[in-house]
Design an enzyme around this catalytic site. Structure first.
Site, PDB file in Angstrom:
ATOM      1  N   LYS A 154      42.480 -27.011 -25.169  1.00 40.46           N
ATOM      2  CA  LYS A 154      41.695 -25.773 -25.108  1.00 40.46           C
ATOM      3  C   LYS A 154      42.608 -24.547 -24.955  1.00 40.46           C
ATOM      4  O   LYS A 154      42.221 -23.432 -25.302  1.00 40.46           O
ATOM      5  CB  LYS A 154      40.734 -25.882 -23.927  1.00 40.46           C
ATOM      6  N   ASP A 179      30.047 -28.788 -22.193  1.00 44.05           N
ATOM      7  CA  ASP A 179      31.157 -28.060 -21.573  1.00 44.05           C
ATOM      8  C   ASP A 179      32.433 -28.745 -22.057  1.00 44.05           C
ATOM      9  O   ASP A 179      32.754 -29.849 -21.608  1.00 44.05           O
ATOM     10  CB  ASP A 179      31.035 -28.141 -20.044  1.00 44.05           C
TER      11      ASP A 179
END
Ligand code: AMP
Length: 514
Positions: A70, A8
């Site tokens: 991100k 993740d």
């Protein structure tokens, strides 16, 4: 066969896990923590820190400490949200030669793929040290709302870190796997995932070991960071009102306030009142000035209410697209660190009724699910039939800034669809097709995946050629396009121009720096 890890790669924190004795476990990092801050710092002496060490020195080195990468991956530097985000970041966001959003530290610019690869490398090292073997394969999670460019860029980041991506899977789908949904016999479940950078809601149908994502909706620009920004701005304004000093241009002070904002938010998840103490935040005419204030949970909740209100429309959209109401749901799975906030939990209970499950640590659910998926791929875990959907409409730009949709959002993947194109002029040998992905009906508000150029079309009168273009979305949610001229049966070479992402040469150069 080497182990496949589940990753993740979060906006704020990242987590890696593997299957051990048929169960997923989180691998603890070198500092003894189960999650690693998604941060990379470069010092003035040329050293590089990743994770906790980067976070610890952020306040004294804000311009060289990268976080929230991100939010930039697979994005163009001139996207409205990127421009807005860059205003809040202490480091510099710059356009690459092709217009992608990159970051610049001193005189070197780095792609988000490269920075992400540094974080993935750190996680990989932890896994290699835990397993005492080289790790070369992974399952990587992405927000359900990631478009093709963001998915491909995430895959490039893993590749740069030396990991072959076996599958790219949507985060809510993985969370559902972690909650053991595959074992559930029948029913409908919502996954409510509010993390550091994004918000996703997915509605799933479970049926004896198979589960299907019926619909997914969300907001790619709503997450813990936005809550932190709001709190940070309030603290800055309070300080200005009390002292007359504006610290908005002092990057070091801003970083300290940003950290204090996140801390107070987290503390008020368990406490009803807390205090912020930042000594020597600025120098005033009479010497050093401090920020000290008490804040209650109620005050915080009043402040963030406008952001909490933005959670409702995607929940409603997901239910409507799934053709369900809240009464049909059996359970709501809470995923993402932000679901620890009491007001977020209260929102979920108000909206969905009292069905929230928090059986799995919300920070770890996605990584654990990725390990389950890797266990399925490796044959260590019983097969679960997992049917995911594409979250965004895929289409082509047509005249007047419009979109002609080819594959509708919430179509099960893998999928393919074709469309016939033709020419508008006699003997036209080239047709350009702009491929877009997004929710909007306006092409300019969707992500432009690139322009495909169909060349060498045989000479024919206008409207005569029949060029069939096939659009595919694979199980990873990644788009590919192929064209055939039907009259002659030739497959045309499709050249993609202006896409977001790294070229082969850029990937090679970046690999040397990881
Ligand atoms: P994730 O992307 O799942 O790691 O979630 C990260 C976000 O959750 C960040 O914005 C954190 O500040 C937030 N978060 C983590 N723990 C808490 C907590 N106890 N209370 C409120 N927010 C939290």
């Amino acid at each position: 066969m080497s182990k496949i890890v589940g990753i993740d790669l979060g906006t704020t924190n990242s987590c890696i896990s593997i299957i051990e004795n048929n169960d997923p476990i989180v691998i603890v990092n070198g500092e003894g923590q189960r999650t690693t801050p998604s941060m990379v710092a470069f010092t003035s002496k040329g050293e590089r820190h990743v994770g906790v060490h980067a976070k610890r020195q952020a306040a004294i080195n804000p311009e060289r400490t990268i976080f929230s990468i991100k939010r930039l991956i697979g994005r163009r530097a001139n996207d409205d949200d990127v421009v807005e985000l860059a205003k809040h970041l202490p480091y510099h966001v710059v356009p690459s030669a092709t217009g992608d959003a990159w970051v610049q530290i001193d005189n070197t610019s780095y792609s988000p793929q490269e920075i992400s690869a540094m974080i993935v490398s750190k996680l990989k090292e932890c896994a290699e040290s835990y397993c005492s073997e080289a790790i070369t394969q992974c399952v990587i999670a992405v927000p359900a709302y990631f478009n093709d460019a963001q998915r491909q860029a995430t895959r490039d980041a893993c590749q740069l870190a030396g990991l072959e991506v076996q599958r790219i899977v949507n985060e809510p789908t993985l969370a559902a796997l972690a909650f053991g949904l595959a074992k559930r016999t029948t029913g409908y479940v919502a996954v409510f995932d509010l993390g550091g950078g994004t918000f996703d809601v997915s509605i799933l149908q479970c049926n004896s070991g198979a589960f299907r994502v019926l619909a997914t909706a969300g907001n790619n620009h709503l997450g813990g960071n936005d809550f932190d920004n709001l709190i940070q701005n309030t603290l800055i304004q309070t300080f200005k009102d009390e002292t007359g000093i504006d610290i908005t241009h002092d990057k070091m002070a801003l970083q300290r306030v940003r950290e204090a904002a996140e801390s107070l938010k987290c503390e008020l998840s368990t406490l009803t009142e807390t205090s912020v103490n930042l000594p020597f935040l600025a120098i005033g005419p009479a010497g050093p000035v401090h920020l000290a204030l008490d804040i209650t949970r109620t005050q915080l909740e009043d402040l963030i209410r406008p952001l909490v209100e933005k959670l409702a429309p995607p929940c409603q959209d997901a239910l409507t697209e799934a053709g369900l109401t809240t009464e049909d749901l059996d359970e709501v799975l809470l995923v993402g660190g932000m679901t620890r906030m009491p007001c977020i939990r209260a929102f979920v209970e108000n909206f969905f009724g009292e069905k929230a499950s928090h059986g799995v640590n919300p920070d770890e659910a996605v990584a654990l699910g990725a390990a389950v998926q890797s266990g399925i791929l490796a044959g260590d875990i019983e097969e679960v039939v997992l049917l995911d959907v594409t979250p965004l409409n895929l289409g082509v730009e047509t005249a007047g800034d419009k979109v002609s949709t080819i594959i509708e959002r919430n179509t099960s993947i893998p999928t393919k669809a074709s469309k016939i194109f033709t020419t508008t002029e006699d003997n036209q040998s080239i047709v350009r097709i702009a491929i877009v992905q997004g929710d909007s009906k306006k092409a300019s508000e969707c992500a432009n995946l690139g322009t495909f150029i169909l060349s060498d079309i045989p000479k024919m009168p206008a409207g005569k050629p029949r060029i069939e273009v096939e659009f595919c979305i694979d199980a990873d949610g990644v788009v590919s396009v192929q064209g055939i001229e039907r009259q002659t049966g030739t497959v045309k070479t499709l050249v993609l121009q202006g896409t977001v992402g790294l070229s082969g040469k850029q990937l090679e150069e970046a690999k040397k720096r990881i």
